[in-house]
Design an enzyme around this catalytic site. Structure first.
Site, PDB file in Angstrom:
ATOM      1  CG  ASP A 168       6.622  12.742  16.921  1.00  0.00           C
ATOM      2  OD1 ASP A 168       7.760  13.163  16.899  1.00  0.00           O
ATOM      3  OD2 ASP A 168       5.841  13.227  15.912  1.00  0.00           O
ATOM      4  N   GLY A 197      -9.159  28.160  11.874  1.00  0.00           N
ATOM      5  CA  GLY A 197      -9.146  29.184  10.752  1.00  0.00           C
ATOM      6  C   GLY A 197      -7.906  29.747  10.626  1.00  0.00           C
ATOM      7  CG  ASP A 213       4.477  19.554  11.072  1.00  0.00           C
ATOM      8  OD1 ASP A 213       4.597  20.831  11.235  1.00  0.00           O
ATOM      9  OD2 ASP A 213       4.435  18.566  11.821  1.00  0.00           O
ATOM     10  N   GLY A 221      -1.824  11.221  16.988  1.00  0.00           N
ATOM     11  CA  GLY A 221      -0.869  11.249  16.148  1.00  0.00           C
ATOM     12  C   GLY A 221      -0.522  12.020  15.054  1.00  0.00           C
TER      13      GLY A 221
HETATM   14  O1  RIB Z   1       4.534  19.556  14.378  1.00  0.00           O
HETATM   15  C1  RIB Z   1       4.525  18.140  14.969  1.00  0.00           C
HETATM   16  C2  RIB Z   1       5.902  17.450  15.167  1.00  0.00           C
HETATM   17  O2  RIB Z   1       6.759  18.539  15.929  1.00  0.00           O
HETATM   18  C3  RIB Z   1       6.205  16.214  15.855  1.00  0.00           C
HETATM   19  O3  RIB Z   1       6.157  15.368  14.949  1.00  0.00           O
HETATM   20  C4  RIB Z   1       7.448  16.317  16.397  1.00  0.00           C
HETATM   21  O4  RIB Z   1       8.312  15.491  16.167  1.00  0.00           O
HETATM   22  C5  RIB Z   1       7.834  18.015  16.361  1.00  0.00           C
HETATM   23  O5  RIB Z   1       8.928  18.002  15.395  1.00  0.00           O
END
Ligand code: RIB
Length: 312
Positions: free
Chosen positions: A14, A229, A256, A291
């Site tokens: 990133d 939410g 994520d 980040g």
């Molecule tokens: O969800 C965030 C991620 O989406 C980042 O780290 C970026 O690389 C994309 O894949």
């Protein structure tokens, strides 16, 4: 053998900075706070799952360039199993260009690169990984890799009765056939709007979108609102989890974090309700720093946020 999180999907580097907005055509804008760090949706999931104490294995492709080292290093350091990360010749590692405006709501431009290159033998390897996985393991995946590969992996996981958490991102890639494979789906607000062709501005509309995605084949659906939410819908349960109060610095990787924490809690046999609360808290913590992986919580930090949340 211990059950584990198998994260199949993207690993990227990133390149992130703060700016008021993306530049217009022909314009040069000044940005600040440049960061070059390991990212990618599946790499982020594997990193946080491991940080929360689960065994995590990443199944992914990097390029044959020096960026792969940047992408892999944080995963190596935390102890993610990287035996199933392959290097693809003459390809670049995946790269995301991320702009974070003042409100923290990032935009991402992705060049998937090696993440897109999967050959017939790689499909077979995915089948073997899923066959060999300890019982009770959970597959998490997303759409930053080819959709046919995702379908293959979900079908293989289904044959083995393995739970699959699919983050339908980028949403444009989700098709009817994949929806019908019966995964846990974790769209964010804009992805849920795209998938249901509706406008979502409140929790009622989020519940309706979740219901719609269940009727289209989702086993359980978690619509994550921009406010933090989450509307949850399955055949037997429906509820809305309100987020804890936090200051939003940067939303990169919050989705994520949600997927990682949800899968860890389910791996620990917590209820759907408890698992969703855990995921909402982890995701809330993830927006409080700049980040993705650097802002991910420890288990103690998730638990601290959980104590501030009201059940509804
Ligand atoms: O969800 C965030 C991620 O989406 C980042 O780290 C970026 O690389 C994309 O894949």
């Amino acid at each position: 053998m211990t059950s584990q999180i198998i994260a199949l999907g993207s690993i990227n580097v990133d390149f992130q900075l703060r700016a008021d907005r993306w530049p217009e055509p022909g314009e040069t804008l000044m940005g600040q706070d440049f960061l070059m760090i390991g990212g990618g949706k599946s790499a982020n999931v594997a990193w946080l799952a491991r940080n929360l104490g689960a065994e995590a294995q990443l199944v992914a492709h990097v390029g044959s360039d020096s960026l792969q080292e940047i992408a892999m290093k944080p995963l190596q350091q935390i102890g993610v199993n990287l035996c199933t990360v392959s290097q693809i010749d003459k390809q670049s590692t995946g790269v995301s260009l991320i702009v974070v405006p003042k409100d923290g709501r990032k935009g991402i431009l992705l060049s998937a690169n090696a993440n897109e290159v999967w050959r017939k033998e790689d499909y077979d390897a995915v089948s073997h990984i899923l066959t060999d996985a300890p019982s009770g393991s959970i597959l998490t995946t997303n759409l930053e890799i080819p959709v046919p590969l995702v379908k293959h992996a979900v079908s293989e996981a289904n044959k083995r009765g393995m739970l699959v958490i699919l983050d339908p991102s980028p949403a444009q890639r989700l098709d009817k056939e994949l929806l019908e494979l019966g995964c846990f789906l974790t769209p964010n607000q804009s992805e849920a709007q795209h998938l249901t062709d509706t406008t979502i501005e409140n929790r009622e509309q989020a519940m309706e979108a979740a219901q719609c995605l269940v009727s289209l084949g989702g086993q359980a659906v978690f619509v994550k609102l921009g406010s933090g939410g989450c509307a949850v819908m399955s055949a037997n349960e429906q509820y809305f989890i309100s987020p804890p109060l936090v200051e939003t610095i940067d939303t990169t990787g919050a989705g994520d974090a949600f997927a990682a924490a949800l899968s860890v809690a389910l791996l620990e046999n917590r209820t759907l309700f408890e698992s969703t609360r855990f995921a909402v808290a982890a995701s809330a913590h993830a927006v409080t720093g700049y980040g993705s992986q650097p802002s991910y919580p420890s288990r103690a930090q998730v638990d601290a946020l959980l104590r501030t949340m009201n059940d509804e």
